[in-house]
Write a protein that holds these residues in place. Sequence first.
Motif, short mmCIF file in Angstrom:
data_model
loop_
_atom_site.label_atom_id
_atom_site.label_comp_id
_atom_site.label_asym_id
_atom_site.label_seq_id
_atom_site.Cartn_x
_atom_site.Cartn_y
_atom_site.Cartn_z
N GLU A 34 -7.50 -56.90 13.71
CA GLU A 34 -9.04 -56.26 14.22
C GLU A 34 -9.55 -57.81 14.08
O GLU A 34 -9.49 -58.40 13.21
N VAL A 55 -14.61 -59.89 26.99
CA VAL A 55 -13.81 -58.53 26.61
C VAL A 55 -12.27 -58.60 26.86
O VAL A 55 -11.68 -58.70 25.74
N ALA A 59 -9.45 -58.94 23.66
CA ALA A 59 -8.42 -57.94 23.56
C ALA A 59 -6.91 -58.75 23.53
O ALA A 59 -5.95 -58.67 22.72
N ALA A 62 -6.47 -60.31 20.09
CA ALA A 62 -5.98 -59.19 19.12
C ALA A 62 -4.76 -58.74 19.17
O ALA A 62 -3.87 -58.57 18.33
N ILE A 81 -5.60 -54.78 31.28
CA ILE A 81 -6.54 -54.32 30.55
C ILE A 81 -7.56 -53.26 31.42
O ILE A 81 -7.41 -53.47 32.91
N ALA A 94 -12.30 -55.59 18.61
CA ALA A 94 -10.84 -55.13 19.32
C ALA A 94 -9.93 -54.78 17.83
O ALA A 94 -9.73 -55.79 17.21
N ARG A 95 -9.30 -53.82 18.31
CA ARG A 95 -8.43 -53.16 17.34
C ARG A 95 -7.07 -53.10 18.17
O ARG A 95 -6.83 -52.31 19.09
N ALA A 96 -5.94 -53.88 17.49
CA ALA A 96 -4.80 -54.01 18.24
C ALA A 96 -3.73 -53.43 17.24
O ALA A 96 -3.77 -53.68 15.82
N CYS A 110 -4.59 -52.24 22.42
CA CYS A 110 -5.57 -52.75 21.73
C CYS A 110 -6.87 -51.91 22.64
O CYS A 110 -6.99 -51.73 23.50
N ASP A 111 -7.46 -51.34 21.52
CA ASP A 111 -8.99 -51.01 22.15
C ASP A 111 -9.87 -51.54 21.66
O ASP A 111 -9.93 -52.29 20.56
N VAL A 112 -10.90 -51.77 22.54
CA VAL A 112 -12.21 -52.82 22.44
C VAL A 112 -13.19 -51.92 22.41
O VAL A 112 -13.45 -51.01 23.54
#
Length: 140
Positions: A34, A55, A59, A62, A81, A94-96, A110-112
Amino acid sequence: MSDMLEMGRKVLASQPFSTLLGTQLTTFELGHAELQLPLRPDHLQQHGFAHGGVVSYLADNALTYAGGSVLNNVVTLEMKINYTRPAIGDRLIARAQVVSHGKTQAVCRCDVFVVAEGVETLCAAAQGTIVPVGGGAKTL
C-alpha cells in the motif's frame, strides 16, 4: 516496523521521483503493498483533480512493490489502468496485491482510492505484469 517494510521504505527513499511527489509506503508484506500520496496543488490538472499520470504512477509503483514482495528485484513489464472517477480529495491510496506468480513473472492488481473528508472512493483500477531483473537482490 517489519524488516520488509523498513527495506521497502529505503527503496522508496532512493527513488527521486517518488520523493519529489511525496509518496509514502504504508504497507509492504508478502503479496501486498500500500502506497499513499498526500495530494498537493502541483499534483492536479486543469480541472482541479489529480492528474492521471499521478494516479497511474501510484498504481504502477504499488503493483511493482506487490510483485517485488514475491520476486525480489523487479520492474513493470506492462500495466493497464481504468480511471473510474475524478480523483478529487486530500490523498490517494493505492492497494496492490499479487494475483498469481511463478519464477519469471507476477500478475498483480491495484485499486486506487481518493480520500475526501475521511471517505475512500475508488478512482482507478489497474493490473500489471511484474518481472524480475538483474541478480534478484531484495531491492525492488
